[in-house]
Design a protein around this motif. Structure first.
Motif, mmCIF file in Angstrom:
data_model
loop_
_atom_site.group_PDB
_atom_site.id
_atom_site.type_symbol
_atom_site.label_atom_id
_atom_site.label_comp_id
_atom_site.label_asym_id
_atom_site.label_seq_id
_atom_site.Cartn_x
_atom_site.Cartn_y
_atom_site.Cartn_z
ATOM 1 N N CYS A 106 0.843 -1.190 0.000
ATOM 2 C CA CYS A 106 0.000 0.000 0.000
ATOM 3 C C CYS A 106 0.881 1.245 0.000
ATOM 4 O O CYS A 106 2.101 1.167 0.113
ATOM 5 C CB CYS A 106 -0.950 0.011 1.199
ATOM 6 S SG CYS A 106 -0.143 0.309 2.781
ATOM 7 N N ASN A 107 0.225 2.392 -0.127
ATOM 8 C CA ASN A 107 0.901 3.677 -0.051
ATOM 9 C C ASN A 107 1.100 4.026 1.421
ATOM 10 O O ASN A 107 0.160 3.940 2.210
ATOM 11 C CB ASN A 107 0.048 4.741 -0.743
ATOM 12 C CG ASN A 107 0.762 6.063 -0.880
ATOM 13 O OD1 ASN A 107 1.657 6.394 -0.098
ATOM 14 N ND2 ASN A 107 0.376 6.819 -1.888
ATOM 15 N N ALA A 110 -1.235 6.481 3.070
ATOM 16 C CA ALA A 110 -2.613 6.059 3.342
ATOM 17 C C ALA A 110 -2.762 5.500 4.761
ATOM 18 O O ALA A 110 -3.880 5.389 5.260
ATOM 19 C CB ALA A 110 -3.051 5.022 2.322
#
Length: 134
Positions: A106-107, A110
């Protein structure tokens, strides 16, 4: 007359003895019963999880920061996993590696900043991905 051997069922490459017979002593470690006749594999509680993270920009500076990883690390440690942090050169990336396989990505922006990870939906997704990895 010779008794029949224990019935077996093959699910996902795992041989499971039927729970309806009450035979659980032959159950390999890491298997959990899904119902009375089926079982599935889950990640052992003491697995090693490599948390790879890259740098991200905050306040005009780019660097490897661990503040956004606190919740994710806390969730994995609560499950009993050993977490190893590893810095990578890729920007804005978080990867979870289990048994040499990338199970979650994921980022990093985030993820929630700080906290215990209980309210962060990405931490919940990552936890489930690690538990399902085997």
């Amino acid at each position: 007359m010779r008794p029949h051997p224990l019935p077996q069922q093959r699910l996902g490459g795992v041989v499971c003895r039927l729970a309806s017979l009450g035979v659980t002593s032959h159950l390999p470690v890491g298997l959990r019963w899904l119902s009375r006749t089926r079982c599935f594999r889950v990640m052992p509680r003491n697995a090693q999880v490599t948390l790879r993270f890259g740098p991200y920009e905050a306040c005009g500076f780019v660097g490897h920061r661990k503040h956004r990883l606190q919740g994710l690390k806390a969730v994995l440690l609560t499950d009993g996993h050993e977490v190893v942090l590893e810095e990578i050169p890729d920007w804005n990336v978080v990867e979870l590696i289990v048994n040499g396989e990338n199970v979650f990505q994921c980022n990093i922006k985030a993820l929630d900043f700080g906290g215990d990870g209980l309210l962060d939906p990405l931490c919940k997704e990552a936890r489930i991905a690690v538990l399902n990895a085997y």
